[in-house]
Write a protein that holds these residues in place. Structure first.
Motif, PDB file in Angstrom:
ATOM      1  N   TYR A 117     -43.303  16.750  13.300  1.00 52.30           N
ATOM      2  CA  TYR A 117     -42.016  15.819  14.067  1.00 52.30           C
ATOM      3  C   TYR A 117     -41.525  14.912  13.326  1.00 52.30           C
ATOM      4  O   TYR A 117     -41.460  15.026  12.574  1.00 52.30           O
ATOM      5  CB  TYR A 117     -43.331  15.274  15.245  1.00 52.30           C
ATOM      6  N   ASN A 243     -37.440  15.463  17.175  1.00 51.06           N
ATOM      7  CA  ASN A 243     -38.059  16.275  17.637  1.00 51.06           C
ATOM      8  C   ASN A 243     -39.734  15.763  17.366  1.00 51.06           C
ATOM      9  O   ASN A 243     -40.292  15.108  16.573  1.00 51.06           O
ATOM     10  CB  ASN A 243     -38.654  17.126  16.855  1.00 51.06           C
ATOM     11  N   ARG A 244     -39.507  15.064  18.682  1.00 50.99           N
ATOM     12  CA  ARG A 244     -40.989  14.084  18.931  1.00 50.99           C
ATOM     13  C   ARG A 244     -42.023  14.958  19.369  1.00 50.99           C
ATOM     14  O   ARG A 244     -42.003  15.328  20.587  1.00 50.99           O
ATOM     15  CB  ARG A 244     -40.974  12.440  19.623  1.00 50.99           C
ATOM     16  N   MET A 245     -43.662  14.020  19.315  1.00 50.77           N
ATOM     17  CA  MET A 245     -44.302  14.832  20.255  1.00 50.77           C
ATOM     18  C   MET A 245     -44.785  14.473  21.329  1.00 50.77           C
ATOM     19  O   MET A 245     -44.884  14.991  22.297  1.00 50.77           O
ATOM     20  CB  MET A 245     -45.985  14.068  19.549  1.00 50.77           C
TER      21      MET A 245
END
Length: 263
Positions: A117, A243-245
């Motif tokens: 990420y 873009n993150r969890m």
């Protein structure tokens, strides 16, 4: 006077960030916290559990040591990371019902995870180091604090030129936190229960890949007998292209402080 001076600082015990003030000298704290989030890619709820020891060595210096377990990078709960944190308060200006403080901190973490990420974090996601400064202003029942720091991810792949551009490895972090003491209306003893409300603005911008995220995190806190603290917070994204969890999470924690535990 010591009773009132110590009690008025309760609203500086932020849920998502650290203030420039330190824990009481010669004290030891144990903190257990849990973070829950919904991973949209896997369509499941994941959690991270952190156990942390904190030591107030003197009025200006405190250190932390923590370890985490989670299922965020595995199919079941497993040990994932350790980290250490030190904060030194180098400036203090105290008045009757207000004060201003400055502190510097450093943090280092090892994680077994390799995060895909953009978001950099030393709470279990990546190995790395962080350095920063904190400024905190207390005005009677309101405490305002801001933090600026640099995070360097040291996870494997940083020196691999073929993979260097897939995720960020450097980021600037910034926060603006406010805490307000709701109860008690007037202090009469250490045994009174404190109710604090918090609102924190949390952001990160990567330096080697043009990604950013800005979150808002309201929280509520209860303090019992001046030694047991319970936190509940919710963090959600306001804006960003990282873009993150996950872009939202819950945080629940309990902390026990033992005064004069260090001789």
């Amino acid at each position: 006077m010591a009773l009132f001076a110590g009690s008025l600082q309760a609203q500086e015990l932020y849920v998502f960030t650290e203030p420039a003030s330190n824990m009481p000298a010669r004290s030891v704290s144990i903190k257990q916290s849990a973070k829950w989030l919904r991973n949209p890619l896997l369509s499941r709820t994941e959690s991270r559990h952190t156990t942390e020891l904190m030591f107030g060595l003197n009025r200006n210096l405190m250190i932390h040591a923590a370890t985490t377990f989670s299922d965020m990078y595995s199919t079941s709960q497993r040990w994932e990371s350790v980290r250490t944190y030190a904060k030194y308060r180098f400036y203090t200006s105290d008045e009757m019902y207000s004060h201003f403080r400055l502190a510097a901190f450093a943090e280092a973490a090892y994680s077994r995870n390799k995060s895909p990420y953009d978001e950099l974090g030393l709470e279990g996601d990546q190995s790395g180091v962080q350095f920063g400064v904190i400024a905190t202003q207390l005005l009677h029942k309101l405490a305002i604090s801001t933090t600026v720091s640099l995070t360097e991810s040291l996870q494997s792949g940083r020196n691999d030129k073929s993979a260097a551009n897939t995720v960020p490895y450097e980021a600037i972090n910034y926060s603006l936190s406010a805490g307000y003491l709701v109860l008690p209306k007037k202090y009469t003893s250490y045994g009174q229960t404190n109710l604090n409300l918090y609102l924190e603005l949390l952001g990160q911008s990567s330096l080697d890949k043009k990604r950013y995220a800005t979150d808002l995190a309201p929280a509520v806190q209860l303090i019992f007998n001046s030694t047991v603290k319970a936190n509940l917070g919710y963090r959600f994204q306001l804006a960003g292209n990282m873009n993150r969890m996950a872009d939202r999470s819950w945080l629940l924690g309990v902390e026990w402080t033992f005064l004069n535990a260090l001789k």
